[in-house]
Design a protein around this motif. Structure first.
Motif, PDB file in Angstrom:
ATOM      1  N   SER A  14       0.842  -1.189   0.000  1.00 23.14           N
ATOM      2  CA  SER A  14       0.000   0.000   0.000  1.00 23.14           C
ATOM      3  C   SER A  14       0.880   1.241   0.000  1.00 23.14           C
ATOM      4  O   SER A  14       1.999   1.229   0.518  1.00 23.14           O
ATOM      5  N   LEU A  15       0.371   2.316  -0.554  1.00 21.77           N
ATOM      6  CA  LEU A  15       1.133   3.555  -0.561  1.00 21.77           C
ATOM      7  C   LEU A  15       1.301   4.122   0.843  1.00 21.77           C
ATOM      8  O   LEU A  15       2.216   4.889   1.095  1.00 21.77           O
ATOM      9  N   SER A  16       0.432   3.723   1.788  1.00 23.40           N
ATOM     10  CA  SER A  16       0.548   4.235   3.154  1.00 23.40           C
ATOM     11  C   SER A  16       1.255   3.258   4.096  1.00 23.40           C
ATOM     12  O   SER A  16       1.356   3.527   5.290  1.00 23.40           O
ATOM     13  N   SER A  17       1.749   2.135   3.584  1.00 16.87           N
ATOM     14  CA  SER A  17       2.499   1.200   4.433  1.00 16.87           C
ATOM     15  C   SER A  17       3.892   1.751   4.686  1.00 16.87           C
ATOM     16  O   SER A  17       4.447   2.484   3.876  1.00 16.87           O
ATOM     17  N   ARG A  18       4.470   1.393   5.855  1.00 19.22           N
ATOM     18  CA  ARG A  18       5.777   1.926   6.238  1.00 19.22           C
ATOM     19  C   ARG A  18       6.736   0.783   6.522  1.00 19.22           C
ATOM     20  O   ARG A  18       6.379  -0.199   7.181  1.00 19.22           O
TER      21      ARG A  18
END
Length: 143
Positions: free
Chosen positions: A39-43
């Motif tokens: 996901s683009l918001s995963s870190r």
């Protein structure tokens, strides 16, 4: 008309995914397969190159945190996520954890211990709910 507009954004989504994977590989040092969908918001927080390994056909959902530096001892403990896995939204994968091939981690889970292959883990701390499952690509349950 709206459906047609959403379909036009599919190519933009694919491009953003490729850019995110390239950034993870080059800048963060994450060993991630090109056929993985983070996901683009995963870190991802790794202490050194290659300490996070993610297999092919794995889906990492939104707001997921994966880190390798142990906050107590300060040592780097690698994290491995196998092939055909699904890591649900809001999960935290702690240092030194291995998630086996074909496993599913439920949303909001905090994974402190290894998840065996072909298992479903949920909760805080994550516990094995079911074993012996069959998954298809990106952690979808098989027949």
């Amino acid at each position: 008309m709206p459906l047609r507009s959403l379909n036009q954004l599919q190519s933009l989504r694919v491009l953003l995914m490729k850019v995110k994977i390239a950034w993870l590989r080059q800048v963060c040092g994450v060993d991630i397969d090109w056929n993985t969908q983070p996901s683009l918001s995963s870190r991802f927080r790794s202490a050194r190159r290659g300490s996070i390994i993610i297999g092919p056909e794995t889906l990492i959902s939104f707001k997921t945190l994966i880190f390798t530096r142990d906050p107590v001892t300060g040592e780097d403990r690698p994290v491995r996520i196998g092939a055909r896995c699904f890591v649900g939204g809001g999960c935290t994968v702690t240092p030194g954890v291995t998630i086996g091939d074909g496993s599913i981690v439920g949303g909001g889970a905090v994974v402190f211990h290894d998840v065996p292959p072909a298992s479903i883990a949920v909760g805080n701390p994550a516990q094995i709910l079911r074993s012996g499952i069959q998954t298809l690509s990106f952690g979808r349950l098989g027949p």
